[in-house]
Motif scaffolding. Structure first.
Motif, PDB file in Angstrom:
ATOM      1  N   ALA A   1       0.843  -1.205   0.000  1.00 24.32           N
ATOM      2  CA  ALA A   1       0.000   0.000   0.000  1.00 24.32           C
ATOM      3  C   ALA A   1       0.877   1.253   0.000  1.00 24.32           C
ATOM      4  O   ALA A   1       1.991   1.262   0.510  1.00 24.32           O
ATOM      5  N   ASN A   2       0.343   2.339  -0.566  1.00 26.79           N
ATOM      6  CA  ASN A   2       1.104   3.579  -0.713  1.00 26.79           C
ATOM      7  C   ASN A   2       0.392   4.752  -0.063  1.00 26.79           C
ATOM      8  O   ASN A   2      -0.092   5.658  -0.725  1.00 26.79           O
ATOM      9  N   GLY A   3       0.247   4.698   1.235  1.00 26.39           N
ATOM     10  CA  GLY A   3      -0.173   5.826   2.059  1.00 26.39           C
ATOM     11  C   GLY A   3      -1.332   6.649   1.572  1.00 26.39           C
ATOM     12  O   GLY A   3      -1.229   7.860   1.492  1.00 26.39           O
ATOM     13  N   GLY A   4      -2.458   6.071   1.231  1.00 23.82           N
ATOM     14  CA  GLY A   4      -3.655   6.811   0.930  1.00 23.82           C
ATOM     15  C   GLY A   4      -3.769   7.299  -0.502  1.00 23.82           C
ATOM     16  O   GLY A   4      -4.832   7.791  -0.904  1.00 23.82           O
ATOM     17  N   MET A   5      -2.744   7.256  -1.319  1.00 21.91           N
ATOM     18  CA  MET A   5      -2.816   7.705  -2.711  1.00 21.91           C
ATOM     19  C   MET A   5      -3.310   6.562  -3.583  1.00 21.91           C
ATOM     20  O   MET A   5      -2.940   5.395  -3.374  1.00 21.91           O
ATOM     21  N   SER A   6      -4.147   6.882  -4.541  1.00 21.76           N
ATOM     22  CA  SER A   6      -4.649   5.846  -5.437  1.00 21.76           C
ATOM     23  C   SER A   6      -3.510   5.247  -6.252  1.00 21.76           C
ATOM     24  O   SER A   6      -2.510   5.905  -6.544  1.00 21.76           O
TER      25      SER A   6
END
Length: 386
Positions: A123-128
């Motif tokens: 996952a990349n911290g809330g960015m799509s």
């Protein structure tokens, strides 16, 4: 010691580059680890990131020696962990700077693919995912452009340095050729001058040898001429040796005045004083306006003709004709009767006429010499612009 200074400097630069790259890579890896795990519990992923971070940091210097191989390895590690992203992008920049553009594109495309794989399972911290991958692509594109620009700039700088080096070498070659040409011209000048001077001395000395019954006054006069001529010849020889030895004339010494058309009568008088019958026909319009090269060349032609007459046709009369003017050119004709018998040995052969032909050719004119009707004729034509 001086011979080893470049290699020592090169080793110091390499060591400095490795230290900088390693330090920057370690700092970025540490920042990435802290940002990812500062608010999360440790676990298996943390161990994986830590191992990959240490491995990436250890492999970072490889991009300086083997940029493609090192970047490929770091790109594979970036597919497994974000801590390898910084070293992988540094390697992509190195490839763009040091390798051909197609290779750099392939490495950059591999980096985008590796991060696409990374984004699938990390996952990349809330960015799509789409925006994140777009930023990654833009970042690799910027690195690719930056590296290509840096490579082009370095190539331009190398090209400019090479041009400067070649220009300097070419300038040095031209200076050397100019010096050699000037010294060759000086040698030709002194050949003409010394040959003329020594032929006069030989004539006077011969008169003293074959006419011992001359009056003491005439013998004394001839001896004085010989002494003065020898002294002048030695001075001229000293001057040419000094000029040929030094690149620059000694301080305080001027250049010998070059002959002009007004000096031709004096030249003829010297031959008359030596006992040669000379008839001069001077029909030159505006002789004072003659260009220096034209006047000097004409003077040398007449000088060589008189010298040859004394050497090979002693006692025979000489006719000198000089005519022309601005726009019409300058015509010189020197002729003398051939002696009934060849000149006795004692006069060394030389390349006077060969050098004279070259001198007239450089002035844009022509020179020919031949024996016709029992006389030797030297004819020259020299252009004289308006």
């Amino acid at each position: 010691m001086n011979a080893f200074e470049p290699s020592e400097r090169g080793r110091h630069e390499v060591v400095g580059a490795v230290a900088v790259v390693t330090a920057v890579s370690g700092a970025l890896i540490a920042v990435t680890l802290v940002s990812w795990w500062s608010d999360r519990p440790t676990g298996s992923l943390f161990v994986l990131d830590l191992v990959i971070g240490v491995l990436s940091w250890a492999l970072t210097p490889l991009i300086l020696w083997r940029p493609v191989l090192g970047t490929v390895v770091l790109t594979v590690l970036a597919a497994l962990s974000p801590v390898a992203t910084a070293p992988a992008t540094m390697g992509a920049l190195q490839v763009a700077r040091r390798r051909r553009f197609p290779v750099a594109i392939a490495v950059a495309a591999g980096g985008v693919v590796a991060h696409a794989v990374q984004g699938v399972w990390r996952a990349n911290g809330g960015m799509s995912y789409g925006w994140w991958l777009a930023l990654i692509t833009i970042g690799y594109g910027a690195l690719l452009g930056w590296g290509a620009w840096a490579q082009a700039r370095e190539a331009l700088i190398r090209s400019l340095h090479e041009r400067a080096r070649r220009a300097e070498a070419e300038q040095g070659r031209r200076v050397a050729e100019a010096r050699m040409l000037e010294r060759r011209k000086i040698a030709h000048e002194m050949h003409d001058v010394l040959a003329h001077r020594l032929s006069l001395l030989a004539t006077f000395a011969g008169a003293m040898e074959y006419r011992p019954d001359s009056s003491p006054e005439r013998l004394s006069q001839a001896a004085g001429v010989v002494r003065a001529g020898v002294h002048q010849a030695l001075e001229e020889l000293r001057e040419v040796i000094s000029l040929l030895r030094d690149d620059e004339p000694p301080a305080g010494e001027g250049t010998r005045p070059q002959p002009v058309l007004a000096d031709v009568p004096r030249l003829v008088d010297e031959s008359r004083d030596a006992g040669t019958e000379v008839l001069l026909r001077d029909a030159v319009d505006e002789p004072a306006e003659a260009p220096p090269a034209v006047a000097r060349t004409a003077y040398r032609v007449i000088q060589e003709g008189l010298t040859n007459a004394r050497k090979h046709a002693t006692g025979q009369p000489v006719e000198v004709e000089l005519r022309g003017g601005p726009g019409a050119g300058l015509l010189i004709d020197v002729r003398n009767k051939l002696p009934p018998r060849p000149a006795p040995p004692g006069w060394p052969g030389g390349a006077g006429l060969v050098g004279l032909t070259e001198r007239v050719s450089l002035a844009g004119g022509t020179l020919d010499h031949q024996e016709i009707g029992g006389e030797f004729r030297l004819h020259a034509s020299i252009p004289w612009p308006v």
